[in-house]
Design an enzyme around this catalytic site. Structure first.
Site, mmCIF file in Angstrom:
data_model
loop_
_atom_site.group_PDB
_atom_site.id
_atom_site.type_symbol
_atom_site.label_atom_id
_atom_site.label_comp_id
_atom_site.label_asym_id
_atom_site.label_seq_id
_atom_site.Cartn_x
_atom_site.Cartn_y
_atom_site.Cartn_z
ATOM 1 N N PHE A 107 -15.541 -13.798 -1.417
ATOM 2 C CA PHE A 107 -15.313 -14.036 0.012
ATOM 3 C C PHE A 107 -15.594 -15.489 0.352
ATOM 4 O O PHE A 107 -16.612 -16.056 -0.063
ATOM 5 C CB PHE A 107 -16.222 -13.137 0.850
ATOM 6 C CG PHE A 107 -16.196 -13.475 2.323
ATOM 7 C CD1 PHE A 107 -15.144 -13.066 3.134
ATOM 8 C CD2 PHE A 107 -17.223 -14.219 2.901
ATOM 9 C CE1 PHE A 107 -15.113 -13.390 4.486
ATOM 10 C CE2 PHE A 107 -17.201 -14.546 4.250
ATOM 11 C CZ PHE A 107 -16.147 -14.128 5.045
ATOM 12 N N LEU B 45 -20.101 -15.453 -2.538
ATOM 13 C CA LEU B 45 -19.934 -15.811 -1.133
ATOM 14 C C LEU B 45 -19.926 -17.330 -1.004
ATOM 15 O O LEU B 45 -20.908 -17.989 -1.343
ATOM 16 C CB LEU B 45 -21.067 -15.233 -0.290
ATOM 17 C CG LEU B 45 -21.259 -13.712 -0.339
ATOM 18 C CD1 LEU B 45 -22.515 -13.320 0.440
ATOM 19 C CD2 LEU B 45 -20.048 -12.984 0.208
ATOM 20 N N GLU B 46 -18.816 -17.874 -0.536
ATOM 21 C CA GLU B 46 -18.732 -19.312 -0.262
ATOM 22 C C GLU B 46 -18.680 -19.428 1.250
ATOM 23 O O GLU B 46 -17.651 -19.158 1.876
ATOM 24 C CB GLU B 46 -17.481 -19.899 -0.923
ATOM 25 C CG GLU B 46 -17.594 -21.381 -1.223
ATOM 26 C CD GLU B 46 -17.218 -22.254 -0.053
ATOM 27 O OE1 GLU B 46 -18.145 -22.609 0.709
ATOM 28 O OE2 GLU B 46 -16.044 -22.570 0.112
ATOM 29 N N LEU B 47 -19.818 -19.799 1.845
ATOM 30 C CA LEU B 47 -19.985 -19.684 3.292
ATOM 31 C C LEU B 47 -20.037 -21.056 3.976
ATOM 32 O O LEU B 47 -19.482 -22.020 3.488
ATOM 33 C CB LEU B 47 -21.226 -18.848 3.582
ATOM 34 C CG LEU B 47 -21.272 -17.491 2.855
ATOM 35 C CD1 LEU B 47 -22.556 -16.747 3.166
ATOM 36 C CD2 LEU B 47 -20.053 -16.643 3.190
#
Length: 510
Positions: A209, A232-234
């Site tokens: 995501f 997760l790359e937020l």
């Protein structure tokens, strides 16, 4: 069937529609993907590479069309469409073509001396069906990269591109079809958060995501219910530290581009600029002058595009309003609330007099807002830069490279650039990802492929011995085991005595 409407953020005109994927079809998509996986996982890496090589050729053939689609769907300048979205993927594919076989090759590893005669290996195996949920700010790059890495590793992929930029999602689906991937190896599901949630609930074997930390935490909670591994790359709130000995003109130019490329809608945007007090005043003056020189009119060589997502514009408005109400100064630009007639193309803003109690410093703004804060010394700069719940990227600016490296080593971030900004993500040889609320995991480089695999550890014995030294019976084995450990791991190694002890253990195992 409902359709997603694509609206050009600059003109406000509707430029196309994309049919949404029915919610009830997600179960079938997974069933098809799992069937396709049974064959795809057994294809050779060379065969898989043929498909992404063809994909690369098709992207180049359709380059100008791709530039137009990305430009119209996002509002970003055409130069950024090719450099940030298209070029980076072509380079990523070239990297995989050269290195994927080596990365995924079963490799021999060392075996401890206690296991003389055995051999050890590590092998990589695809996980199954990978769900990729990608964002609207770099709708091509941030969708394509995990998908191509997943399929090269032997997985099947289901991509849910952003509903904000549906034409890019539709184009990617067409590219996969033209590249000739076998049926259901890559599937694309179009729609909003409802279909994203449904796809997560279908229990994929891996989730990748990219998006906001708020949504990322929700996905992680859902994944945890079934122990689904997740990357997760937020978001980010990236700091830029400018020391007095920096190349000031370069630092100003870097600050402008790092803050305003893609109109500030970048997870690694420079959102906090810390400038040493002795050069603070000339720096902000130069920053304002540089901002005023940027080309904003609509043309193929425009420097600035526009905001892409109306809800994000509201975040920018709220952050700026809150900062001004708490004492910040609007040093350049005008309040976005006063420019409602300009639609999504608001005027970039420079704020001074900001501090760490303000939302505009603590929360991700994701828009064309430049915050500048003075600092006294190196220690204070590091403390200010690390005073954030985010830790994605950062930069240090100084002609003293040793000092810059020293500071870089103390910054809480997944990547640090010295005398440059943002571009670490464009280097396919470097792992990319964040810490703290900026995410979990890494992609790009070798880890960008192996993330989509489970590792298998293999130890092989010839099988000729009747028993092992550590098997039953234990009678009489304690003294030689003690001698073995002392001889090999003590202050002074005694190899001869160690081998003598090992031979005793072998005799007692017969």
């Amino acid at each position: 069937m409902e359709a997603l409407e694509s609206v050009n953020p600059i003109s406000g005109d509707t430029i196309g529609y994309v049919n949404t994927t029915p919610l009830q079809s997600t179960t079938l998509m997974y069933e098809q993907a799992r069937r396709a996986f049974q064959t795809w996982q057994n294809t050779s890496i060379k065969e898989r590479l043929q498909y992404i090589r063809k994909l690369r050729h098709i992207i180049v053939e359709q380059l100008e069309d791709g530039i137009d689609i990305i430009h119209q769907d996002t509002g970003k300048p055409k130069v950024e469409s090719i450099t940030a979205d298209l070029y980076t993927i072509l380079d990523a594919i070239a990297y995989l073509e050269k290195h994927a076989e080596k990365i995924l090759k079963t490799r021999k590893t060392k075996t401890p001396i206690a296991f003389i005669g055995k051999k050890s290996y590590t092998s990589y195996h695809p996980r199954g069906v990978v769900l990729v949920i990608s964002p609207w700010n770099y709708p091509f790059q941030l969708a394509m990269n995990p998908v191509i890495n997943a399929v090269i590793a032997g997985n099947c992929a289901i991509l849910k591109p952003s509903e904000v930029t549906p034409l890019v999602g539709q184009w990617m689906e067409s590219l996969f079809e033209q590249a000739g991937f076998p049926d259901h190896v890559i599937q694309v599901a179009h729609g909003g958060k409802e279909i994203g949630a449904k796809l997560v609930s279908e229990k994929p074997d891996y989730i990748f995501f990219t998006g906001s930390d708020r949504t990322g935490k929700i996905i992680l909670q859902e994944a945890a219910k079934n122990l689904i591994p997740t990357s997760l790359e937020l978001g980010g709130k990236d700091p830029m530290i400018v020391f007095k000995d920096a190349h000031i003109e370069r630092a100003v130019n870097g600050a402008l581009w790092g803050s305003l490329t893609n109109y500030g809608q970048v997870c690694m945007s420079v959102e906090r600029i810390y400038v040493e007090k002795k050069i603070y005043e000339p720096f902000v003056v130069s920053l304002k002058r540089g901002l005023q020189n940027l080309k904003t009119e609509l043309s193929d060589d425009a420097d600035l595009g526009s905001m892409t997502f109306e809800q994000q514009l509201q975040v920018v408005q709220n952050h700026v309003s809150s900062a001004i109400s708490k004492g910040a100064t609007l040093y350049s630009g005008s309040h976005p609330k006063l420019n409602q007639n300009q639609g999504m193309k608001i005027e970039p803003i420079i704020l001074t007099g900001v501090n760490h109690k303000m939302e505009v410093i603590q929360e991700e703004t994701f828009g064309p807002v430049i915050n500048v804060i003075p600092f006294e010394n190196e220690e204070e700069a590091i403390k200010l830069a690390n005073n954030s719940r985010y830790g994605l990227s950062s930069s240090v600016w100084s002609k003293d490279i040793n000092k810059a490296k020293r500071v870089a080593g103390k910054l809480a971030a997944g990547s640090v650039l010295v005398n440059d900004v943002l571009v670490a993500i464009a280097n396919p040889h470097l792992p990319f990802g964040g810490i703290k609320d900026s995410g979990i995991g890494r992609y790009h480089a070798a880890v960008g492929v192996t993330n989509f695999c489970h590792q298998k550890s293999i130890m092989v014995d010839s099988g000729f011995k009747k028993a092992e030294v550590n098997w039953y019976p234990y009678a009489g084995k304690l003294p030689p085991f003690i001698d073995f450990v002392n001889s090999w791991y003590g202050k002074r190694k005694k190899p001869i005595k160690m081998f003598s002890s090992y031979i005793q253990l072998l005799r007692k195992s017969k």
